[in-house]
Design a protein around this motif. Sequence first.
Motif, PDB file in Angstrom:
ATOM      1  N   ALA A 139      31.157  51.010  30.875  1.00 19.75           N
ATOM      2  CA  ALA A 139      32.600  50.982  30.644  1.00 19.75           C
ATOM      3  C   ALA A 139      32.923  50.435  29.258  1.00 19.75           C
ATOM      4  O   ALA A 139      33.857  50.898  28.594  1.00 19.75           O
ATOM      5  CB  ALA A 139      33.291  50.138  31.715  1.00 19.75           C
ATOM      6  N   GLN A 166      30.735  50.569  26.730  1.00 19.66           N
ATOM      7  CA  GLN A 166      30.136  51.522  25.783  1.00 19.66           C
ATOM      8  C   GLN A 166      31.084  52.671  25.460  1.00 19.66           C
ATOM      9  O   GLN A 166      31.209  53.081  24.291  1.00 19.66           O
ATOM     10  CB  GLN A 166      28.825  52.075  26.382  1.00 19.66           C
ATOM     11  N   THR A 168      34.229  52.778  25.210  1.00 18.30           N
ATOM     12  CA  THR A 168      35.254  52.443  24.227  1.00 18.30           C
ATOM     13  C   THR A 168      34.672  52.366  22.822  1.00 18.30           C
ATOM     14  O   THR A 168      35.353  52.697  21.850  1.00 18.30           O
ATOM     15  CB  THR A 168      35.963  51.118  24.564  1.00 18.30           C
ATOM     16  N   ARG A 194      34.691  55.798  21.597  1.00 19.73           N
ATOM     17  CA  ARG A 194      36.047  56.193  21.183  1.00 19.73           C
ATOM     18  C   ARG A 194      36.380  55.618  19.808  1.00 19.73           C
ATOM     19  O   ARG A 194      36.953  56.308  18.956  1.00 19.73           O
ATOM     20  CB  ARG A 194      37.086  55.695  22.186  1.00 19.73           C
ATOM     21  N   ASP A 227      25.004  61.822  22.381  1.00 21.80           N
ATOM     22  CA  ASP A 227      24.841  60.671  21.518  1.00 21.80           C
ATOM     23  C   ASP A 227      23.388  60.173  21.566  1.00 21.80           C
ATOM     24  O   ASP A 227      22.706  60.323  22.579  1.00 21.80           O
ATOM     25  CB  ASP A 227      25.816  59.548  21.903  1.00 21.80           C
ATOM     26  N   GLU A 279      39.147  63.537  29.931  1.00 20.78           N
ATOM     27  CA  GLU A 279      39.363  62.172  30.437  1.00 20.78           C
ATOM     28  C   GLU A 279      38.862  62.049  31.872  1.00 20.78           C
ATOM     29  O   GLU A 279      38.337  61.005  32.268  1.00 20.78           O
ATOM     30  CB  GLU A 279      40.856  61.793  30.336  1.00 20.78           C
ATOM     31  N   VAL A 323      35.027  61.673  31.736  1.00 21.86           N
ATOM     32  CA  VAL A 323      34.592  60.303  31.430  1.00 21.86           C
ATOM     33  C   VAL A 323      34.568  59.475  32.717  1.00 21.86           C
ATOM     34  O   VAL A 323      33.592  58.799  33.031  1.00 21.86           O
ATOM     35  CB  VAL A 323      35.542  59.644  30.404  1.00 21.86           C
ATOM     36  N   ARG A 324      35.661  59.563  33.472  1.00 21.30           N
ATOM     37  CA  ARG A 324      35.799  58.778  34.702  1.00 21.30           C
ATOM     38  C   ARG A 324      34.798  59.212  35.768  1.00 21.30           C
ATOM     39  O   ARG A 324      34.340  58.397  36.563  1.00 21.30           O
ATOM     40  CB  ARG A 324      37.227  58.909  35.226  1.00 21.30           C
ATOM     41  N   LEU A 379      31.374  57.708  34.885  1.00 22.84           N
ATOM     42  CA  LEU A 379      31.333  56.272  35.123  1.00 22.84           C
ATOM     43  C   LEU A 379      31.310  55.964  36.621  1.00 22.84           C
ATOM     44  O   LEU A 379      30.689  54.999  37.047  1.00 22.84           O
ATOM     45  CB  LEU A 379      32.524  55.581  34.439  1.00 22.84           C
ATOM     46  N   ALA A 429      27.510  56.793  37.824  1.00 29.17           N
ATOM     47  CA  ALA A 429      26.337  56.249  37.132  1.00 29.17           C
ATOM     48  C   ALA A 429      25.449  55.390  38.023  1.00 29.17           C
ATOM     49  O   ALA A 429      24.220  55.511  37.998  1.00 29.17           O
ATOM     50  CB  ALA A 429      26.784  55.446  35.910  1.00 29.17           C
ATOM     51  N   TYR A 477      28.048  61.249  28.759  1.00 36.05           N
ATOM     52  CA  TYR A 477      29.297  60.516  29.035  1.00 36.05           C
ATOM     53  C   TYR A 477      29.903  59.974  27.741  1.00 36.05           C
ATOM     54  O   TYR A 477      31.114  60.059  27.524  1.00 36.05           O
ATOM     55  CB  TYR A 477      28.971  59.394  30.025  1.00 36.05           C
ATOM     56  N   SER A 478      29.047  59.453  26.882  1.00 36.79           N
ATOM     57  CA  SER A 478      29.500  58.859  25.629  1.00 36.79           C
ATOM     58  C   SER A 478      30.264  59.881  24.786  1.00 36.79           C
ATOM     59  O   SER A 478      31.298  59.555  24.184  1.00 36.79           O
ATOM     60  CB  SER A 478      28.274  58.336  24.862  1.00 36.79           C
ATOM     61  N   ALA A 531      33.770  60.629  26.083  1.00 36.95           N
ATOM     62  CA  ALA A 531      34.706  59.611  25.619  1.00 36.95           C
ATOM     63  C   ALA A 531      35.131  59.901  24.185  1.00 36.95           C
ATOM     64  O   ALA A 531      36.296  59.756  23.815  1.00 36.95           O
ATOM     65  CB  ALA A 531      34.080  58.214  25.721  1.00 36.95           C
ATOM     66  N   SER A 552      37.548  62.774  24.159  1.00 37.80           N
ATOM     67  CA  SER A 552      38.848  62.310  24.653  1.00 37.80           C
ATOM     68  C   SER A 552      39.612  61.630  23.529  1.00 37.80           C
ATOM     69  O   SER A 552      40.796  61.889  23.327  1.00 37.80           O
ATOM     70  CB  SER A 552      38.653  61.352  25.823  1.00 37.80           C
ATOM     71  N   PRO A 559      41.035  54.240  26.764  1.00 33.17           N
ATOM     72  CA  PRO A 559      41.214  55.180  27.850  1.00 33.17           C
ATOM     73  C   PRO A 559      42.579  55.221  28.515  1.00 33.17           C
ATOM     74  O   PRO A 559      42.921  56.245  29.126  1.00 33.17           O
ATOM     75  CB  PRO A 559      40.159  54.725  28.870  1.00 33.17           C
ATOM     76  N   ALA A 591      36.427  48.903  36.029  1.00 27.18           N
ATOM     77  CA  ALA A 591      35.024  48.509  36.156  1.00 27.18           C
ATOM     78  C   ALA A 591      34.891  46.988  36.072  1.00 27.18           C
ATOM     79  O   ALA A 591      33.953  46.395  36.607  1.00 27.18           O
ATOM     80  CB  ALA A 591      34.182  49.169  35.069  1.00 27.18           C
ATOM     81  N   ALA A 631      38.220  48.654  28.412  1.00 24.70           N
ATOM     82  CA  ALA A 631      37.049  49.230  29.082  1.00 24.70           C
ATOM     83  C   ALA A 631      37.452  50.542  29.740  1.00 24.70           C
ATOM     84  O   ALA A 631      38.628  50.755  30.043  1.00 24.70           O
ATOM     85  CB  ALA A 631      36.510  48.263  30.141  1.00 24.70           C
ATOM     86  N   GLU A 632      36.468  51.391  29.954  1.00 21.20           N
ATOM     87  CA  GLU A 632      36.706  52.670  30.622  1.00 21.20           C
ATOM     88  C   GLU A 632      36.976  52.448  32.106  1.00 21.20           C
ATOM     89  O   GLU A 632      36.616  51.414  32.679  1.00 21.20           O
ATOM     90  CB  GLU A 632      35.493  53.601  30.457  1.00 21.20           C
ATOM     91  N   TRP A 677      36.852  54.267  36.219  1.00 18.95           N
ATOM     92  CA  TRP A 677      36.056  55.223  36.974  1.00 18.95           C
ATOM     93  C   TRP A 677      36.843  55.817  38.117  1.00 18.95           C
ATOM     94  O   TRP A 677      37.855  55.288  38.576  1.00 18.95           O
ATOM     95  CB  TRP A 677      34.755  54.601  37.494  1.00 18.95           C
TER      96      TRP A 677
END
Lengths: 251, 264
Positions: A194, A196, A198, A201, A233, B181, B184-185, B188, B191, B207-208, B211, B214, B227, B236, B246-247, B249
């Motif tokens: 979570a 990572q 950001t 981004r 990545d 978006e 991404v969720r 997460l 995972a 996933y990276s 993001a 997005s 996010p 999370a 933070a992202e 999920w």
Amino acid sequence: MNEIHNAERRTLIKNAATATAGMLAGGLLTAMPAHAAVSPPLTFKDIPTAPILNLPFKGLKVGADVRVLNYGLALEDLESDLYVQALQRLTTGGVNKVGKTIPGLGISEMQPDVAYVREFAPVEAAHRDFLRNSLESLFSGLAIKPFKYDFGIETKSREEVLAFLIDVEMTGTMAYLGAIPYLRTNFFTTAAAALQGTEARHTTALTIVQNRLFNGDNPKPVAPLASNNNGRDGTLEPDFVLAKVSPFIVK
Amino acid sequence: MMDLEKPAAPETVSRRTLLARLAAIGAGAAALGMPGPALASGRPLLEIVNIPDNGSFPGIPGRNKTEVVLNYALTLETLEADLYRQALNLAAGKPLTTPLPADVSSYALSIDRGGLFPATAAIGFRYLQEFAAVEAAHRDFLRAAISAGGGTPVEPNPGGYKADFGSNLKSILTVIRTVEETGVRAYLGAAQFIGDKKTTQTAATIYSTEARHSAAINYVLGLDTGPEKQRTDSQALVKQKGENNAEYWLTPEQVLRAVTPFLA
């Protein structure tokens, strides 16, 4: 041909290693920071863990996870301070934590690079605080003690500051990914991922601004192209990352 | 908040307290993967992290949980790749059914910008070109990875995919943004059901970039980098002050339900 005395050889090797690390880290021919950097460079084994937590329970290897969290904390701590110093350099100047005066470039808060630095700085600080508080709540004293940093930012131009921020964010993005296999439980996998996301981004947002301000007709990709690692990545090993950032960690 | 300048004094923790804390972690780690009763079900552990505990992937095949997660990712990447292909075709004035060629450099923005400034629209179109190829690469990579592991990659939706893209670049990118978006969720939220960390790492490298995409599309649309917390998101981190710290999920059930409208 003169024989090189052993002491001189050690100095030469040490200076070469420092110079190499500097070039690795900066990627640019910028001046080396004046303060003595931690030497030798940090490795993953130097990051504290808690052997007491490696108890013989099946699947219970929280000690290894602690090292990964402390590694993340070290990087987030560095990143947080970088953002503070970057903001000082870009705007009204200030004094950093090692007591160095940073002249401000006086760039407006309305400018996109300043705006993003202002926006992302508290996010990095929040990452640092989350990792620190998590470790401390597991066991008081578990969190790595904070370092102080000298990035040589006081002589960086606006463009160099942005390039450096992108470099560090990209490194952080790949460092988190590189650290995943070192986790032994899934307790922190979701949280680490979570954070990572950001960083990824931020890397993109800052690259977009760099394209807009400085890259003209040659924009850099804002994410890996399809031909680059299947559009994924990359990952960086902890030892590599720590060697890259050690020149900025003040002894 | 802790003062970072002062080292914390070592605490004398009784062995029973320490073992109780560790047991909670161990119980959490061991219990993960069991499907929960609710769609958006999470388990706060030690008041620090909130981990998805709904490991139900309805309709997704696999010989083990790891393979199910990979097929889940493949399901979404297949959908995403096709929606990007359609989006790019629409934006470039090509028939919707046109396959994605290896080289899309000849494509040009051919529809209304939808109010986006010219320079921003140009960037947005370029992202459609670049990211369409990337999502296809993700899809192909996952297919190959599942096959290499001896598994059967899930097939595309037989009827194909559809979306209400609207008629201008801004509306198209708005739909694409939702897909990214959600992706991404989705990653997460899945995972921690992966059984080995190498595979987790591989999934995370994809996933990276979701993001990143997005963030890029948010920029074009004049939105926050993200996010941003959406209505059905789960955090999370148990304690999270800033929305973008933070992202978030979504559970597999939530995601699979959310993408149903895109199935033709």
